[in-house]
Enzyme design. Structure first.
Site, mmCIF file in Angstrom:
data_model
loop_
_atom_site.group_PDB
_atom_site.id
_atom_site.type_symbol
_atom_site.label_atom_id
_atom_site.label_comp_id
_atom_site.label_asym_id
_atom_site.label_seq_id
_atom_site.Cartn_x
_atom_site.Cartn_y
_atom_site.Cartn_z
ATOM 1 N N ASP A 170 -1.024 0.077 -8.627
ATOM 2 C CA ASP A 170 -0.827 0.204 -7.178
ATOM 3 C C ASP A 170 -2.064 0.728 -6.455
ATOM 4 O OD1 ASP A 170 1.713 -0.793 -7.067
ATOM 5 O OD2 ASP A 170 2.710 1.158 -7.141
ATOM 6 N N ARG B 201 1.735 7.251 -9.704
ATOM 7 C CA ARG B 201 0.629 7.005 -8.769
ATOM 8 C C ARG B 201 -0.308 8.205 -8.608
ATOM 9 N NH1 ARG B 201 1.639 3.796 -3.397
ATOM 10 N NH2 ARG B 201 -0.605 3.554 -3.797
ATOM 11 N N ARG C 250 8.932 9.815 1.289
ATOM 12 C CA ARG C 250 7.727 10.162 0.535
ATOM 13 C C ARG C 250 7.091 11.457 1.071
ATOM 14 N NH1 ARG C 250 5.707 5.596 -2.185
ATOM 15 N NH2 ARG C 250 7.461 4.338 -2.901
ATOM 16 N N HIS D 125 7.763 3.907 3.906
ATOM 17 C CA HIS D 125 6.552 4.483 4.502
ATOM 18 C C HIS D 125 6.528 4.150 5.984
ATOM 19 C CE1 HIS D 125 3.679 4.862 0.767
ATOM 20 N NE2 HIS D 125 4.195 6.033 1.089
ATOM 21 N N CYS E 175 -1.070 -1.742 3.906
ATOM 22 C CA CYS E 175 -1.052 -0.996 2.644
ATOM 23 C C CYS E 175 -2.368 -1.165 1.880
ATOM 24 C CB CYS E 175 0.104 -1.479 1.772
ATOM 25 S SG CYS E 175 1.741 -0.992 2.342
#
Length: 270
Positions: A70, A95, A140, A169, A263
């Protein structure tokens, strides 16, 4: 509404999807059984970089790291305001090593990097918008991180609660058009947050759920050109009506991991 809008040159940081894959599930879009076409992902990613450069923007690249699929989603790595870097601290253990890789790049480029104490996922949830920073929470980034960001930058932070897990997000439900306006999908937010956005941005461009689900709100604007998913047709038409110029870029392969144009794009504001 102005007859024409003036683009502002931007500096973007990106990461090649050399190791892109869906190896775990940390949002509703992800399924580890999904096969990723890495060649197609790289082709789509290169088309985005070409579009940025064709419109006068500078693009820097961070080297991808094996085992961090990612890492291509550069926006989550930090938020940069006036040359100051507020780093990331990821919610998902998978991540977390990305933070160090991006911090190394920023330091090698001459930036100091602040390491947050709270869970914070960069421009995924922290979006500079003229006089303030719009800050998402709910899935998040934590509210504690909002306080850290305000103390670090000395910029007012507007907290917004996300309620739909498909828009985990802030940058999947909202993007900044220029210093005075945004586009967003109201039903991704709590009732109170919808009221806040309506008060701050009475002339905002409002998206449908259909366009939001194509990652039409995971877009990047330079003040005139809007780099947007080609499937967000109604949103593109509405943007054009407001004087913006949609630039369609297909990043559909990245939707398998819950990502899109924004992103993949970190903006370096010096």
């Amino acid at each position: 509404m102005p007859e024409s809008r003036v683009p502002r040159p931007r500096r973007f940081l990106v990461c090649e999807p050399r190791h892109f894959a869906v190896q775990y599930a940390i949002n509703p879009w992800m399924n580890p059984d999904t096969r990723v076409d890495v060649d197609l992902a790289q082709e789509q990613w290169r088309s985005l970089i070409s579009a940025y450069r064709a419109h006068g923007h500078t693009v820097d690249t961070v080297e991808p790291v094996v085992g961090l699929p990612d890492m291509v989603f550069a926006a989550n790595s930090a938020v940069v305001v006036d040359g100051r870097v507020f780093g990331s601290s990821f919610h998902a253990p998978e991540r977390r090593p990305e933070s160090t890789a991006y911090e190394t790049w920023f330091k090698s480029a001459g930036f100091d990097v602040y390491r947050p104490e709270s869970v914070c996922e960069g421009e995924g949830d922290l979006i500079p918008a003229g006089r303030w920073i719009l800050a998402g929470t709910g899935f998040r980034t934590t509210r504690e991180a909002h306080h850290e960001v305000q103390e670090y930058f000395g910029v007012p932070v507007i907290g917004l609660k996300l309620t739909d897990p498909y828009f985990y997000h802030l940058d999947t439900a909202l993007f900044v058009l220029d210093d005075s306006n945004i586009a967003y999908y109201p039903d991704a937010f709590s009732p109170g947050s919808r009221e806040v956005l309506a008060r701050l941005y009475p002339d905002a461009v409002v998206a449908t759920r259909e366009d939001a689900m194509t990652f039409g709100l995971n877009s990047v604007s330079d003040g005139h050109h809007v780099f947007i998913d080609p499937g967000a047709t109604a949103l593109a038409a509405e943007l054009a009506r407001h004087g913006y110029l949609p630039v369609p870029v297909d990043l559909s392969e990245f939707r398998k991991a819950g990502g899109g144009i924004k992103c993949c794009t970190q903006e370096i504001r010096s």
